[in-house]
Design a protein around this motif. Structure first.
Motif, PDB file in Angstrom:
ATOM      1  N   UNK A 196     -12.773   1.353 -41.442  1.00 33.33           N
ATOM      2  CA  UNK A 196     -12.078   1.153 -43.050  1.00 33.33           C
ATOM      3  C   UNK A 196     -11.507  -0.029 -43.587  1.00 33.33           C
ATOM      4  N   UNK A 197     -11.205  -1.080 -42.283  1.00 36.58           N
ATOM      5  CA  UNK A 197     -10.660  -2.192 -42.493  1.00 36.58           C
ATOM      6  C   UNK A 197     -11.385  -3.455 -43.314  1.00 36.58           C
ATOM      7  N   UNK A 198     -11.808  -3.313 -43.923  1.00 35.53           N
ATOM      8  CA  UNK A 198     -12.737  -3.849 -44.660  1.00 35.53           C
ATOM      9  C   UNK A 198     -12.361  -3.222 -46.705  1.00 35.53           C
ATOM     10  N   UNK A 199     -12.731  -1.955 -46.310  1.00 37.55           N
ATOM     11  CA  UNK A 199     -11.678  -1.549 -48.067  1.00 37.55           C
ATOM     12  C   UNK A 199     -10.638  -1.588 -47.956  1.00 37.55           C
ATOM     13  N   UNK A 200      -9.427  -2.023 -47.159  1.00 34.98           N
ATOM     14  CA  UNK A 200      -7.943  -2.017 -47.608  1.00 34.98           C
ATOM     15  C   UNK A 200      -7.748  -3.097 -48.792  1.00 34.98           C
ATOM     16  N   UNK A 201      -8.136  -3.933 -48.825  1.00 39.30           N
ATOM     17  CA  UNK A 201      -7.934  -4.875 -50.061  1.00 39.30           C
ATOM     18  C   UNK A 201      -8.720  -4.494 -50.849  1.00 39.30           C
ATOM     19  N   UNK A 240     -20.964   1.064 -45.766  1.00 38.76           N
ATOM     20  CA  UNK A 240     -20.872   1.551 -46.141  1.00 38.76           C
ATOM     21  C   UNK A 240     -19.808   2.683 -45.540  1.00 38.76           C
ATOM     22  N   UNK A 241     -19.209   3.219 -46.422  1.00 41.11           N
ATOM     23  CA  UNK A 241     -18.230   3.971 -45.271  1.00 41.11           C
ATOM     24  C   UNK A 241     -17.898   4.758 -45.493  1.00 41.11           C
ATOM     25  N   UNK A 242     -18.215   5.586 -43.585  1.00 43.14           N
ATOM     26  CA  UNK A 242     -18.402   7.170 -43.066  1.00 43.14           C
ATOM     27  C   UNK A 242     -16.735   7.577 -42.373  1.00 43.14           C
ATOM     28  N   UNK A 243     -16.428   7.193 -42.547  1.00 42.46           N
ATOM     29  CA  UNK A 243     -14.840   7.706 -42.113  1.00 42.46           C
ATOM     30  C   UNK A 243     -13.802   8.251 -43.104  1.00 42.46           C
ATOM     31  N   UNK A 244     -13.263   9.017 -42.431  1.00 42.58           N
ATOM     32  CA  UNK A 244     -12.008  10.045 -43.606  1.00 42.58           C
ATOM     33  C   UNK A 244     -10.877   9.209 -43.435  1.00 42.58           C
ATOM     34  N   UNK A 245      -9.821   9.014 -43.923  1.00 41.55           N
ATOM     35  CA  UNK A 245      -8.710   9.425 -44.574  1.00 41.55           C
ATOM     36  C   UNK A 245      -7.967  10.552 -43.535  1.00 41.55           C
ATOM     37  N   UNK A 246      -6.597  10.653 -43.020  1.00 45.03           N
ATOM     38  CA  UNK A 246      -6.406  11.581 -42.062  1.00 45.03           C
ATOM     39  C   UNK A 246      -5.932  12.454 -43.678  1.00 45.03           C
ATOM     40  N   UNK A 247      -5.702  12.206 -44.652  1.00 48.61           N
ATOM     41  CA  UNK A 247      -5.206  13.064 -45.442  1.00 48.61           C
ATOM     42  C   UNK A 247      -5.670  14.266 -46.315  1.00 48.61           C
ATOM     43  N   UNK A 248      -7.424  13.388 -45.763  1.00 45.95           N
ATOM     44  CA  UNK A 248      -8.350  13.867 -46.321  1.00 45.95           C
ATOM     45  C   UNK A 248      -9.558  15.645 -45.367  1.00 45.95           C
ATOM     46  N   UNK A 249      -8.341  15.076 -44.285  1.00 45.56           N
ATOM     47  CA  UNK A 249      -9.162  16.790 -43.240  1.00 45.56           C
ATOM     48  C   UNK A 249      -7.411  17.739 -43.940  1.00 45.56           C
ATOM     49  N   UNK A 304     -18.286  15.634 -35.373  1.00 37.85           N
ATOM     50  CA  UNK A 304     -19.016  14.952 -35.619  1.00 37.85           C
ATOM     51  C   UNK A 304     -19.098  14.033 -36.431  1.00 37.85           C
ATOM     52  N   UNK A 305     -17.917  13.684 -36.641  1.00 38.52           N
ATOM     53  CA  UNK A 305     -17.595  12.279 -37.860  1.00 38.52           C
ATOM     54  C   UNK A 305     -17.049  11.000 -36.931  1.00 38.52           C
ATOM     55  N   UNK A 306     -16.691  11.841 -35.345  1.00 36.48           N
ATOM     56  CA  UNK A 306     -17.271  10.103 -34.225  1.00 36.48           C
ATOM     57  C   UNK A 306     -18.254   9.921 -33.884  1.00 36.48           C
ATOM     58  N   UNK A 307     -19.012  11.304 -33.523  1.00 36.94           N
ATOM     59  CA  UNK A 307     -19.811  11.021 -33.904  1.00 36.94           C
ATOM     60  C   UNK A 307     -21.204   9.666 -34.234  1.00 36.94           C
ATOM     61  N   UNK A 308     -21.063  10.275 -36.062  1.00 35.68           N
ATOM     62  CA  UNK A 308     -21.520   8.939 -36.780  1.00 35.68           C
ATOM     63  C   UNK A 308     -21.157   8.283 -37.114  1.00 35.68           C
ATOM     64  N   UNK A 309     -19.841   7.856 -36.270  1.00 37.55           N
ATOM     65  CA  UNK A 309     -18.716   6.270 -35.839  1.00 37.55           C
ATOM     66  C   UNK A 309     -19.502   5.826 -34.771  1.00 37.55           C
ATOM     67  N   UNK A 310     -19.643   6.388 -33.977  1.00 36.19           N
ATOM     68  CA  UNK A 310     -20.490   6.108 -32.522  1.00 36.19           C
ATOM     69  C   UNK A 310     -21.032   5.059 -33.112  1.00 36.19           C
TER      70      UNK A 310
END
Length: 957
Positions: A355-360, A488-497, A901-907
């Motif tokens: 997420x870090x590059x997405x914050x600005x 591309x962003x893969x990760x979710x924000x906690x509020x999305x889950x 599954x999300x963790x596996x993709x991010x790994x």
């Protein structure tokens, strides 16, 4: 000769240029460079979105005279051919400090070293009780409160101090204080060459506040996040009182004693009155929300320094409406020694990295004006590469340029001088060979107030030529390499889950269940429960389903009220103890409610709906509590149970007298058990007088009393507006405490743990205090040598309102089984045993009119179980709060699978990036960014591995 001079002056005036006398310097000094320049054939970006090709910029005496397309160069100007060059307005960094970014990493748990002896002015044996506490001289009694510090007073840069900033295109920066909590005042400085007098553009720029619990000395208040907030609140309140007192004195100078001079409080007046902006660095996403709310208490709308964790709660960030200063600190995926090492990388860490590059871009799209800063980048050369990544992730180039120019110019109040390339503004320019946002484009230098600063030292032509040839070969090699895949962003924000279900017509009917009402009606078989608009409408058999109701067939299931934990520490941000003072009544758990804790979902999965978040037991008088409902997905304020009256934590025994804390922890009063009631008497007497002083002021007027947050809180206990929850073990101390409180007409809300309460059960019942017990804890230290698991049942039989609490993130997930222990130890009936975690804690917390039982008119908080709730086979299937479903077991399982599954993709993505960047490992330039990968958000840090008693095991080493 005279005529020639006049003619020359007239010709210069005709060209639109004044003719000041040239400065003649003494022999041996560097001559003053010419002040008249013409930059021709340049591509000029006058402001974001506006570009002039083949432009001419005329500079004279440090200011821009004109910007025209294909303009003529004056005869008296030095001409610079800018062909192939792009000129931007000089960049402004609004937050330059030697301090590291406020940590959003791991926080110490309550079992850490936070329980230290320290103090504030007035408490015997503590730091701060000296004749001149805090900094030397007049000012605050806390060394971390330094609003009177001016960074300009110590500003004396060397020639190369800010080279790293100039090389990134910055020509002015806001130099910011680097230590303390209320740190003092910044100054906007030019990055040109000259004396400090010449370089300061704007002194007294901002007042700076940082939520830093490590700012104080080890033995000084505050050392917790909630203590920091309390200290800031008290300081700002004192500033208001300081003005009110001096105003009163000026009107009554002959009859009112002269107020004390306090330069710290005097320095805060511009910020309090709105004439000086305040910058706050909160350090975490939830503290951003708190910073805005804290500022609003005093009419301050702060400028905020982003933490990098804003992606966690974009809804809260958008609601602040604040301006942000955004560091570009981007973690890099590490190169692990082996694949098995990746097993220890959490989903939260991977999400933060992705997420870090997405914050600005996220902040910009949320409508927040952002300004970019190099703050936190040890190697400033990473800035442009990080900025490129932010642009790849959605930050428009136009917005990026605005964040470097017009936004910080407006933020610092110098839009009339800097931020754009326009006539009359300071000639601060960045010269780039191409597009600044192309990381390969070279920055040739900067103009600062009309003086050229080149980044290319003069070298022999053959050396330059060889360098260019080598560069060309390297570029050709790079071009041959495959282009990296688009990031591309893969990760979710906690509020999305979070999956919260609310029926469309807000009506729920549970049919055919065994209902444990926790009321006089007892257990109802084959009965129904109707919830309408979040409230219980009806309980009984054969209820007709309203049209459009959400109907749950609960045949074979059991339904109970939502479980209530009267002693919980799980959802707290930062340290649970402010253990530096014998009384920390001014601090509040309500300031640090952690709505993002993973424990919210885990404890919902155990049927918990209400928790009493308590301060720790390091002091005789602890901090204020916060009673919350586990409304998953809500912010801290939304989680607070507004109907619950406020409370406060007290404590007795070994902890508060600092037994076994170490040989250097022997000066703070009290050091004995008999000193504890003496301390309580002292503070309640002071609070009684405080209440009387304010009552007299309201009735008769006069000089305004000082608001003392500690005594204000204790005064609320005396007026029965706040309830005590007291950590207690031994029967003698319990009796002494109850008798002390009775002297002041105070009824205690609950005795917490109360392990020897069975010995004095009649006295506790007569006083009217509740007993919130451990179910079966005994023998874990000598102080509890007489603890027995039958205590709860015995006290209940003697008329005490008894609850069982968790005091543990682990046990809070199994409160139904804790209540079952009352059946095993004491033969308490199952329905009465369930009340130990439903109705009884509700009564202790004075919220039984809203929760604790399933009765018409109460909140729609209930749990559906697969079996009788006291059975070890019982599984929580659904948890509802206010008629909304916050947990459903099937969804919980799906959530866990989706996270895996999300963790596996991010790994997979992180491992790939780590291999792409391995060349940087060899250069050693990426260590800082890779270290950032392993930081944990403060919101997810508390409670990791902490499953033991929170109060009884305060370690000191």
């Amino acid at each position: 000769m005279q005529q020639i001079r006049i003619a020359l002056a007239l010709s210069m005036l005709a060209a639109g240029i004044a003719a000041p006398l040239a400065e003649i310097v003494a022999p041996g000094n560097r001559p003053v460079p010419p002040g008249h320049h013409a930059l021709i054939h340049a591509t000029v970006v006058t402001k974001p979105g506006v570009k002039i090709e083949d432009a001419t910029v005329i500079i004279h005496n440090g200011r821009i005279v004109s910007v025209t397309k294909q303009g003529e160069a004056p005869d008296t100007a030095r001409v610079w051919d800018m062909s192939g060059m792009t000129l931007y307005a000089g960049f402004i960094d609004p937050y330059v400090t030697d301090a590291k970014p406020l940590s959003t990493t791991m926080t110490q748990s309550i079992t850490g070293r936070e329980a230290t002896a320290a103090g504030k002015p007035g408490f015997f044996g503590t730091t701060g009780n000296e004749r001149d506490p805090g900094q030397t001289g007049p000012g605050s009694g806390l060394s971390t409160m330094k609003p009177d510090f001016h960074v300009a007073d110590e500003f004396s840069p060397k020639r190369d101090t800010y080279d790293e900033y100039r090389k990134q295109g910055f020509t002015a920066v806001a130099l910011t204080p680097s230590s303390g909590i209320v740190r003092g005042q910044s100054a906007l400085i030019s990055l040109g060459q000259g004396s400090p007098n010449e370089l300061i553009i704007k002194p007294n720029l901002f007042q700076h506040i940082v939520f830093d619990p490590q700012a104080a000395k080890q033995e000084e208040f505050p050392r917790s996040l909630m203590g920091v907030i309390a200290a800031i609140r008290q300081t700002l309140s004192d500033a208001q009182h300081y003005k009110a007192t001096w105003d009163y004195y000026q009107q009554n100078a002959t009859s009112f004693e002269r107020p004390a001079y306090n330069q710290a409080l005097a320095a805060l007046q511009p910020a309090i009155q709105g004439s000086q902006p305040t910058v706050m660095e909160p350090g975490s996403v939830l503290m951003i929300d708190k910073a805005v709310r804290l500022g609003a208490e005093f009419g301050i709308k702060p400028i905020l320094v982003a933490s990098g964790q804003e992606w966690r709660r974009p809804d809260l960030i958008k609601a602040t409406g604040a301006q942000f200063i955004v560091p570009l600190i981007l973690p890099k995926a590490p190169k692990m020694p082996s694949d098995s090492d990746w097993e220890n990388v959490s989903l939260g860490q991977l999400r933060a990295w992705d997420w870090a590059p997405e914050v600005p871009a996220m902040l910009q799209k949320n409508g927040q004006p952002i300004s970019l800063t190099l703050h936190g980048l040890k190697d400033k050369n990473h800035f442009r590469a990080n900025l490129t990544k932010a642009i790849e992730r959605g930050l428009a180039k136009r917005d990026a340029l605005a964040a470097l120019t017009i936004a910080p110019a407006k933020l610092t109040g110098v839009s009339d001088q800097l931020g754009t390339i326009e006539t009359g503004k300071l000639a601060n320019l960045v010269m780039v060979e191409g597009d600044y946002f192309d990381p390969k484009a070279k920055i040739r230098g900067v103009w600062i107030e009309g003086i050229w600063n080149s980044f290319e030292p003069q070298k022999l032509a053959w050396i330059d030529k060889k360098k260019e040839q080598d560069k060309k070969k390297n570029d050709e090699k790079k071009e041959k390499k495959d282009e990296p895949e688009e990031d591309k962003l893969i990760a979710l924000s906690p509020i999305e889950e979070d999956t919260i279900f609310e029926p469309e017509n807000k009506t729920v009917l549970v049919r055919n269940a065994t209902i444990w009402t926790s009321s006089k009606r007892g257990i109802l078989k084959k009965s129904d429960l109707l919830i309408v608009d979040g409230k219980i409408k009806q309980v009984g058999r054969g209820i007709t389903a309203p049209e459009g109701a959400h109907v749950i067939n609960a045949k074979g299931r059991h339904v109970t009220p939502g479980l209530i934990d009267a002693h919980n520490h799980s959802m707290i941000l930062g340290m649970v103890n402010e253990g530096t003072l014998p009384s920390s009544a001014m601090v509040s758990i309500g300031d640090v409610v952690n709505s993002e804790s993973p424990e919210v979902h885990r404890q919902l999965a155990g049927g918990l709906t209400v928790a009493n978040l308590l301060h720790g037991s390091a002091n005789p008088i602890g901090g204020q509590n916060a009673i919350i409902k586990l409304r998953l997905g809500g912010g801290p304020e939304e989680m607070k149970f507004k109907a619950a009256p406020p409370g406060i934590k007290f404590a007795l025994g070994e902890n508060v007298k600092q037994s076994n804390w170490g040989d250097n922890k022997t000066t703070r009063f009290p050091q004995t058990r008999m000193g504890v009631p003496a301390f309580h008497e002292n503070r309640f007497t002071a609070a009684w007088q405080y209440n009387r002083e304010w009552r007299r002021f309201r009735e008769k007027g006069g000089p305004p009393p000082r608001r003392d947050l500690e005594l204000e809180t204790l005064g609320q206990i005396i007026t029965a507006d706040r309830w005590i929850h007291c950590h207690s073990y031994r029967q003698d101390e319990i009796l002494a405490f109850l008798r002390t409180m009775e002297q002041f007409g105070v009824r205690v809300g609950t005795l917490q743990h109360v392990l020897e309460g069975y010995k004095v059960a009649d006295e506790i019942a007569a006083h009217g205090a509740g007993g919130s017990c451990f179910a079966d804890w005994w023998g874990y230290k000598y102080e509890v040598i007489d603890a027995i698991p039958y205590a709860g049942s015995l006290m209940r039989e003697r008329g005490v309102v008894v609850s069982f609490n968790s005091d543990s993130s682990d046990l809070a997930r199994r409160m139904n089984l804790e209540s079952a222990k009352a059946v095993k130890y004491g033969n308490t009936k199952p329905a009465d045993a369930l009340n130990f975690v439903t109705l009884n804690p509700a009564r202790q917390l004075r919220v039984d009119h809203r929760v604790g039982s399933l009765e018409p008119g109460k909140d729609g908080d209930f749990v559906i179980w697969s079996a009788p709730p006291l059975s070890t086979r019982a599984i929580c299937l659904e948890t509802w709060i206010d008629g909304k479903r916050y947990f459903e077991r099937g969804e919980g399982i799906q959530r866990a699978e989706a996270r895996t599954k999300e963790r596996e993709k991010l790994l997979t993505k992180a491992k790939g990036k780590a291999k792409e960047d391995k060349s940087e490992d060899k250069k050693g330039v990426a260590n800082e960014a890779r270290a950032a990968f392993f930081r944990r958000a403060l919101e997810t840090a508390h409670g990791l591995g902490v499953v033991d008693c929170q109060d009884c095991k305060i370690k000191t080493n």
